[in-house]
Design a protein around this motif. Structure first.
Motif, PDB file in Angstrom:
ATOM      1  N   PRO A 107       0.829  -1.217   0.000  1.00 52.14           N
ATOM      2  CA  PRO A 107       0.000   0.000   0.000  1.00 52.14           C
ATOM      3  C   PRO A 107       0.857   1.258   0.000  1.00 52.14           C
ATOM      4  N   TRP A 108       0.446   2.268  -0.768  1.00 54.60           N
ATOM      5  CA  TRP A 108       1.208   3.502  -0.858  1.00 54.60           C
ATOM      6  C   TRP A 108       1.323   4.190   0.496  1.00 54.60           C
ATOM      7  N   ASP A 109       0.282   4.124   1.317  1.00 55.53           N
ATOM      8  CA  ASP A 109       0.351   4.750   2.640  1.00 55.53           C
ATOM      9  C   ASP A 109       1.506   4.174   3.456  1.00 55.53           C
ATOM     10  N   ARG A 121       4.972   6.371   4.532  1.00 54.85           N
ATOM     11  CA  ARG A 121       5.333   6.452   5.963  1.00 54.85           C
ATOM     12  C   ARG A 121       6.782   6.024   6.165  1.00 54.85           C
ATOM     13  N   ARG A 122       7.217   5.019   5.433  1.00 52.29           N
ATOM     14  CA  ARG A 122       8.608   4.573   5.543  1.00 52.29           C
ATOM     15  C   ARG A 122       9.561   5.637   5.007  1.00 52.29           C
ATOM     16  N   ALA A 142      13.257  11.553   8.315  1.00 53.17           N
ATOM     17  CA  ALA A 142      13.377  12.178   9.630  1.00 53.17           C
ATOM     18  C   ALA A 142      14.589  11.668  10.395  1.00 53.17           C
ATOM     19  N   ALA A 143      14.931  10.396  10.195  1.00 47.56           N
ATOM     20  CA  ALA A 143      16.060   9.801  10.913  1.00 47.56           C
ATOM     21  C   ALA A 143      17.394  10.011  10.206  1.00 47.56           C
ATOM     22  N   THR A 160       7.248  11.403  -3.118  1.00 47.03           N
ATOM     23  CA  THR A 160       8.435  11.072  -2.321  1.00 47.03           C
ATOM     24  C   THR A 160       9.352  12.281  -2.206  1.00 47.03           C
ATOM     25  N   GLN A 161       9.579  12.973  -3.315  1.00 48.75           N
ATOM     26  CA  GLN A 161      10.416  14.172  -3.257  1.00 48.75           C
ATOM     27  C   GLN A 161       9.807  15.214  -2.317  1.00 48.75           C
TER      28      GLN A 161
END
Length: 644
Positions: A147-149, A153-154, A160-161, A182-183
């Motif tokens: 799923p795209w969601d 999220r990944r 962020a990390a 994604t960008q």
């Protein structure tokens, strides 16, 4: 006694012969049967010496794995080939899944050996320089099976990390939005000038290597054969190379032979103030000091107890675990998770100790819950410790300061629930919204007013794409998709989602002159048009027996003829083995055909596998709503003398 078969799952690297491992070469020679995707078979063909070959196209991975298991169980030594590493988005996992479905046991079943190869992230990194010298992750942007969601999220978690990120399957002919979203997500956490490497067909004939930046990456050609490597906050470009420092400069002098720390000093805790050991030492020291202070405070409280008793008696007592009455009145309102750039700068410049105090309190008070809450707690702690910068830190620190509920409920911008419009944020791009619009199911004529409205909706930032289905795809950045849809419907447009949904199509009913079946086309659009499906599925209707619109080639075809409806199921319109749908019923009354099609669609939605096309589903289940599948006749290949 039948000999024991064996499965050799081989990763042969990027494709160049010199990058195939010796074990992979030996395994290919050892094999009796080679099973693989067409392109991969062609790449290794010079290495084969007469083995039987089973080759299939895209989306046939399951059939390849099943055939490999069948051949091995028949006693053959079977090589299942993948480019790169077979265990990284390759065939290894799928073969094991097929074996597990059959109850395979390693001790008694066919032997399995997974032979590693050089993965794309490694081969592409070698062409760019050394971009993957620090913590990194790989993310496939293909949402055919995931799923795209989940994917986005990944992407956000990795951004962020501060991971170096390698993107596999970034874009295809149909999947164009994923790399754009994604960008946009990465730009929320990364500097626009972050180095990005684009490598196409590494170590193959058409190899292409491009160094660019995060903000400019979409200006270059990106396709299925491209691997995108995005640097972290320390990645740099130097003389046409992309390099991510490992961190040696923290303890070593790189331009001098003499080092400030002796070898025996380099692993000491005091030489690594950023390490967990150093943090624990500081916490222990501060804990001892806090303990002494607490003891003095307790003694003072005991001394003052008699004087406080009278005051407490008239003050009232709050329930255990709750603040006294009026305490929440002083609490400032929760900050919005969506913050503009200016607000983020203010948040980042506030006192870190105060935010660091708030974050542990919020995390400690939050109830034990699922992965989302744990992720929120982790991001809050990272922000409090200074590991997140800029806007990301501001958002999570504000959530922590607003209380446990805010941390638990906090979401990153752009990850709103379906149907909830994202809030406008000053200085931030609106998310891309994509819908299909048409003037009607059978009506193919746009009015001038409708065309003007589409141009107005697209404006300068959007785009319009005309499709063979007489439908226009509108792609436009917007924070208010619901309002846009209402505006389009007010102009008498049919508005449908794009992607893996049910698409209702029809001919133009001879310019709407043969309109007996128009009500049925409109009914199907109202009832099943736009419903989610395992794979994009076409339900097509022709208004007469000429069937000139080609409904009999679609997944589900309906032809109106002599006052009734003929039904066709399981067409395959494209590909080398394309075939028409099977005629399964004739003369179905008008008051029955709608219900039959609705039940067929419902069964497909309930029982179809993710990404399984309707014609494959029909073949797999054998019977749908009483209609039995019959294998399409094998196409006979003819080689005319003229050579045409």
């Amino acid at each position: 006694m039948q000999k024991q078969g064996k499965l050799l799952i081989i990763g042969f690297g990027p494709g160049a012969m010199e990058h195939i491992t010796k074990r992979a070469l030996d395994a290919l020679q050892e094999s009796e049967v080679i099973i693989g995707y067409n392109t991969y078979v062609d790449l290794i063909r010079p290495l084969l010496n007469g083995q039987a070959i089973v080759r299939t196209g895209m989306t046939e991975e399951v059939s390849r794995a099943q055939e490999a298991v069948r051949q091995a169980e028949a006693g053959n030594i079977v090589a299942v080939i993948s480019s790169g590493d077979a265990g990284v988005y390759g065939m290894a996992g799928l073969v094991y899944e097929v074996l597990m479905e059959q109850g395979w046991k390693p001790d008694t079943g066919v032997a399995v050996e997974v032979i590693p190869g050089v993965s794309a992230v490694q081969s592409c990194a070698s062409l760019l320089g050394a971009p993957v010298m620090h913590d990194a992750c790989t993310i496939s942007l293909s949402d055919h099976l995931t799923p795209w969601d989940t994917i986005i999220r990944r992407v956000e978690a990795a951004a962020a990390a501060d991971f170096v990120i390698a993107l596999y399957n970034p874009r295809s002919g149909r999947r164009t939005r994923q790399i754009v979203e994604t960008q946009e997500m990465l730009l929320r956490y990364r500097d626009p000038k972050t180095p990005v490497g684009l490598v196409k067909s590494a170590y193959r004939e058409r190899q292409d290597v491009v160094l660019t930046t995060l903000e400019d990456m979409l200006h270059h050609d990106i396709g299925m054969l491209t691997t995108v490597i995005i640097g972290n906050s320390s990645t740099m470009m130097y003389e046409g190379l992309m390099v991510t420092p490992r961190g040696y400069q923290r303890k070593y002098t790189l331009n001098s032979a003499e080092q400030p720390l002796r070898p025996h000093e380099r692993l000491r805790t005091e030489a690594e103030p950023w390490s967990l050991g150093a943090q624990e030492a500081r916490a222990a020291a501060s804990g001892e000091a806090a303990g002494d202070s607490a003891a003095r405070d307790a003694q003072a409280a005991l001394t003052a107890e008699p004087a406080l008793h009278g005051a407490r008696a008239g003050a009232g007592t709050a329930p255990q675990g709750q603040p006294p009455a009026g305490a929440w009145a002083a609490t400032p309102p929760a900050a919005s998770p969506a913050r503009g750039a200016g607000t983020a700068v203010l948040a980042a410049s506030r006192s870190v100790p105060a935010a660091a105090e708030a974050a542990p309190r919020a995390a400690a008070a939050a109830p034990r819950a699922g992965a989302a809450e744990l992720a929120a707690e982790a991001l809050t702690r990272l922000a409090a410790g200074g590991a997140l910068g800029g806007e990301a830190a501001g958002r999570w620190l504000d959530a922590a300061a607003s209380g446990p509920a805010a941390v638990a409920a906090h979401r990153a911008d752009g990850a709103a629930a379906v149907g909830t419009p994202a809030r406008p944020v000053p200085g931030r791009k609106a998310p891309l919204f994509e819908v299909g619009v048409a003037p009607g199911v059978g009506n193919k004529k746009f009015t001038a007013v409708q065309m003007a409205l589409l141009a107005q909706c697209a404006s300068e930032d959007g785009e319009l794409e005309y499709t063979p289905e007489h439908q226009i795809i509108l792609r436009v950045p917007t924070f208010e998709p619901d309002a846009l849809v209402e505006q389009l419907r007010a102009a008498n447009f049919i508005v449908v989602p794009i992607g893996d949904v049910i698409k209702v199509k029809a001919c133009d009913f001879c310019n709407l002159e043969k309109d007996d079946a128009v009500p049925m086309a409109n009914h199907l659009q109202d009832v099943i048009g736009g419903l989610s499906a395992p794979k994009e599925t076409s339900v097509a209707l022709n208004g007469c027996g000429m069937a000139c619109y080609g409904a009999v080639l679609e997944d589900i075809g309906i032809v109106y003829r002599k006052g009734g409806y003929d039904l066709f199921l399981g067409g395959k319109k494209f590909g080398r083995n394309a075939h028409p749908a099977q005629p399964v019923a004739e003369g179905i009354p008008g008051d029955e055909i709608g219900g039959i099609v609705e039940r067929i669609v419902a069964e497909y939605k309930a029982k179809g596998h993710p990404n399984e096309r309707f014609h494959k589903f029909f073949k797999r289940v054998g019977v749908i709503q009483g209609f039995r599948h019959v294998d399409a006749p094998v196409t006979v290949e003819v080689n005319p003398v003229c050579g045409d």
